[in-house]
Enzyme design. Structure first.
Site, PDB file in Angstrom:
ATOM      1  N   PRO A 276       0.924  -1.210   0.035  1.00 57.11           N
ATOM      2  CG  PRO A 276       0.168  -0.845   2.290  1.00 57.11           C
ATOM      3  CD  PRO A 276       0.857  -1.844   1.335  1.00 57.11           C
ATOM      4  N   GLY A 277       0.487   2.376  -0.580  1.00 57.87           N
ATOM      5  CA  GLY A 277       1.144   3.432  -0.589  1.00 57.87           C
ATOM      6  C   GLY A 277       0.223   4.683  -0.464  1.00 57.87           C
ATOM      7  NE  ARG A 278      -4.477   6.360  -4.318  1.00 60.42           N
ATOM      8  CZ  ARG A 278      -4.328   7.248  -5.393  1.00 60.42           C
ATOM      9  NH1 ARG A 278      -4.378   8.500  -5.241  1.00 60.42           N
ATOM     10  NH2 ARG A 278      -3.950   6.842  -6.670  1.00 60.42           N
ATOM     11  CB  CYS A 346       1.839  30.990 -18.053  1.00 59.21           C
ATOM     12  SG  CYS A 346       2.696  32.080 -16.930  1.00 59.21           S
ATOM     13  CD  GLU A 347       0.714  24.201 -18.580  1.00 57.65           C
ATOM     14  OE1 GLU A 347      -0.163  23.350 -18.998  1.00 57.65           O
ATOM     15  OE2 GLU A 347       1.928  24.277 -18.598  1.00 57.65           O
TER      16      GLU A 347
HETATM   17  N1  LLP Z   1       2.410  -1.494  -6.139  1.00 61.95           N
HETATM   18  C1  LLP Z   1       2.855  -1.254  -7.521  1.00 61.95           C
HETATM   19  C2  LLP Z   1       3.673  -2.167  -8.110  1.00 61.95           C
HETATM   20  C3  LLP Z   1       2.247   0.012  -7.862  1.00 61.95           C
HETATM   21  O1  LLP Z   1       2.271   0.217  -9.231  1.00 61.95           O
HETATM   22  C4  LLP Z   1       1.464   0.887  -6.891  1.00 61.95           C
HETATM   23  C5  LLP Z   1       1.080   2.055  -7.732  1.00 61.95           C
HETATM   24  C6  LLP Z   1       1.264   0.468  -5.752  1.00 61.95           C
HETATM   25  C7  LLP Z   1       2.050  -0.725  -5.320  1.00 61.95           C
HETATM   26  C8  LLP Z   1       0.844   1.535  -4.727  1.00 61.95           C
HETATM   27  O2  LLP Z   1      -0.576   1.698  -4.995  1.00 61.95           O
HETATM   28  P1  LLP Z   1      -1.287   2.589  -3.794  1.00 61.95           P
HETATM   29  O3  LLP Z   1      -1.469   1.694  -2.752  1.00 61.95           O
HETATM   30  O4  LLP Z   1      -0.738   3.819  -3.897  1.00 61.95           O
HETATM   31  O5  LLP Z   1      -2.532   2.656  -4.722  1.00 61.95           O
HETATM   32  N2  LLP Z   1       0.196   9.012  -9.346  1.00 61.95           N
HETATM   33  C9  LLP Z   1      -1.167   8.415  -9.096  1.00 61.95           C
HETATM   34  C10 LLP Z   1      -1.055   6.904  -8.631  1.00 61.95           C
HETATM   35  C11 LLP Z   1      -0.107   6.026  -9.284  1.00 61.95           C
HETATM   36  C12 LLP Z   1      -0.159   4.910  -8.528  1.00 61.95           C
HETATM   37  C13 LLP Z   1       1.248   4.065  -9.356  1.00 61.95           C
HETATM   38  N3  LLP Z   1       1.193   2.676  -8.671  1.00 61.95           N
HETATM   39  C14 LLP Z   1      -2.159   9.210  -8.612  1.00 61.95           C
HETATM   40  O6  LLP Z   1      -1.436  10.254  -8.030  1.00 61.95           O
HETATM   41  O7  LLP Z   1      -3.275   9.080  -8.187  1.00 61.95           O
END
Ligand code: LLP
Length: 421
Positions: A276-278, A346-347
């Site tokens: 998890p990231g987000r 500027c966009e």
């Molecule tokens: N594992 C892999 C292989 C991934 O490609 C990603 C995210 C994650 C884990 C983590 O996913 P999460 O739990 O964060 O959903 N920049 C975009 C999101 C791009 C996500 C890319 N991969 C945004 O701002 O919504």
């Protein structure tokens, strides 16, 4: 739940008034809460309690070393997608055996660095990558532990730019061909197959696509075991979504996600990894900005902020919604008015929100973008020679700048002028 709440008429980050940080650091800046980070990491860890597991934080979401250290101290592993992230995780003290390496385009140099520095596993995404990793590992006299990322052809029902699990996406090997690819991997002496990897997309607000993908992974685990592979680890990716508006969203909780994992895969006796990231960092961070001007336009009013699309690109790139609140708490029942909230670039794409209802607001006021912790600071650029926004970490009543705002000289001196000019 997060720790950015109004108290005594002002927005606090834990026990620190956000306005105090602004006075010291200047705007714009990102601000993270240690308590929220900790809470969110633990939710995942607890959701998998009883299963042999490792939560590998997807550090692409926010990779400041202070954040990595905070999470590593709680037992987090890291999911990295570049040599730079690998180096950063190691610099923050994360041991190689807790780092998994994802990504479709790993280079020889990246493979070598991870093999030499120590790695838990590579999540291999294609046959050519498999062949290259085998070569690099043999060249170093090592064996690379791998999973193969399978593409389950599942619709994650999220924004097209962040869906990854459909067959037309560039990720993984088609699940229908997985047995063939595993057989090839098993024949390569520089590789050791340890499991299966899957990740279907980001900001998923429904568990059904996860269920569909994980059921396919369960079947594949059994098929691969029958073929003689030692499948002992399942990396299930990240992707669980967060509420970006306070009012009307309630995405599934980590606990529900954990229950789903148990149900679909618990019987296999595999070690479980998630990435998890987000959800770990998204609502643990805000972006604080000042109103430079309130401008009356043709039939609409603009709030022009000192933060812009280069600082937070999500609205421009994914039409993403971020709640924007005033740092001074609005009076109860205060009348609201619509504004287009924009940056200095500027966009026209540099628009954070259109017709957003805001309480009374004036030049010089502070605002905070909520849910800005994930894919905020890390996606920032210096477009328009706007310095990268500083990052601040709060813990209780303390705060520290964890990345300083660069000076114009630092930015300008990165260029070098050829001798003929
Ligand atoms: N594992 C892999 C292989 C991934 O490609 C990603 C995210 C994650 C884990 C983590 O996913 P999460 O739990 O964060 O959903 N920049 C975009 C999101 C791009 C996500 C890319 N991969 C945004 O701002 O919504």
């Amino acid at each position: 739940m997060d720790h950015f709440l109004y108290r005594d008429g002002a927005l606090f980050a834990e026990d620190v008034p956000v306005a105090d940080i602004a006075a010291e650091v200047g705007t714009p800046f990102y601000c993270y809460s240690t308590a929220t980070l900790t809470r969110h990491f633990r939710l995942f860890d607890e959701a998998l309690e009883g299963l042999d597991h490792l939560v590998c934080y997807a550090m692409k979401a926010a990779s400041n070393q202070a954040i990595l250290k905070t999470l590593a101290a709680l037992g987090a592993g890291m999911d990295v997608v570049s040599g730079g992230e690998y180096a950063r995780a190691r610099a923050a003290g994360v041991p190689g055996e807790r780092i998994v390496f994802s990504g479709v385009g790993k280079t020889r140099e990246e493979m070598r660095a991870a093999l030499e520095g120590g790695i838990r596993q590579f999540n291999v995404e294609s046959e050519p990558e498999m062949l290259m990793l085998n070569e690099v590992a043999l060249g170093l006299g090592r064996v690379a532990p791998i999973t193969i990322r399978v593409n389950p052809d599942v619709d994650a029902k999220t924004h097209a730019k962040i869906a990854t699990g459909k067959s037309e996406n560039k990720f993984g090997v088609p699940i229908a061909r997985a047995r063939e690819v595993y057989a090839q991997a098993a024949a390569l002496p520089g590789l050791q197959v340890v499991g299966i990897d899957v990740h279907i997309g980001s900001q998923l607000t429904d568990l059904a696509p996860f269920r569909a993908a994980y059921e396919k992974v369960a079947d594949l685990t059994e098929a691969l075991r029958a073929d003689g592979h030692d499948i002992r680890r399942l990396d299930l990716g990240g992707g669980l979504g967060i509420p970006y508006t306070r009012s009307n969203e309630s995405p599934p909780l980590p606990m529900d996600y954990g229950a789903l994992i148990r149900q679909t895969l618990g019987h296999l006796g595999c070690e479980i990894e998630i990435e998890p990231g987000r959800l770990v960092v998204g609502n643990a961070g805000i972006l604080v900005a000042s109103v430079i001007y309130v401008k009356s336009g043709e039939g609409r009013d603009f709030l022009i902020l000192d933060a812009a699309m280069n600082d937070l690109i999500r609205p421009a790139m994914y039409d993403a919604h971020h709640d924007i609140v005033t740092v001074a708490e609005p009076a109860p029942g205060a009348e609201q008015a619509p504004y287009d909230i924009v940056g200095q670039v500027c966009e026209t794409g540099d628009t954070f929100a259109r017709g957003r209802m805001m309480p009374p607001i004036a030049q010089g006021d502070l605002v905070a973008f909520r849910g800005a912790g994930a894919y905020g600071a890390v996606m920032a650029s210096e477009y328009n020679t706007r310095p990268l926004v500083p990052e601040v970490l709060v813990a209780g009543d303390r705060f520290a700048v964890i990345r300083a705002r660069p000076s114009f000289d630092e930015i300008i001196n990165r260029d070098t002028i050829p001798e003929w000019l």
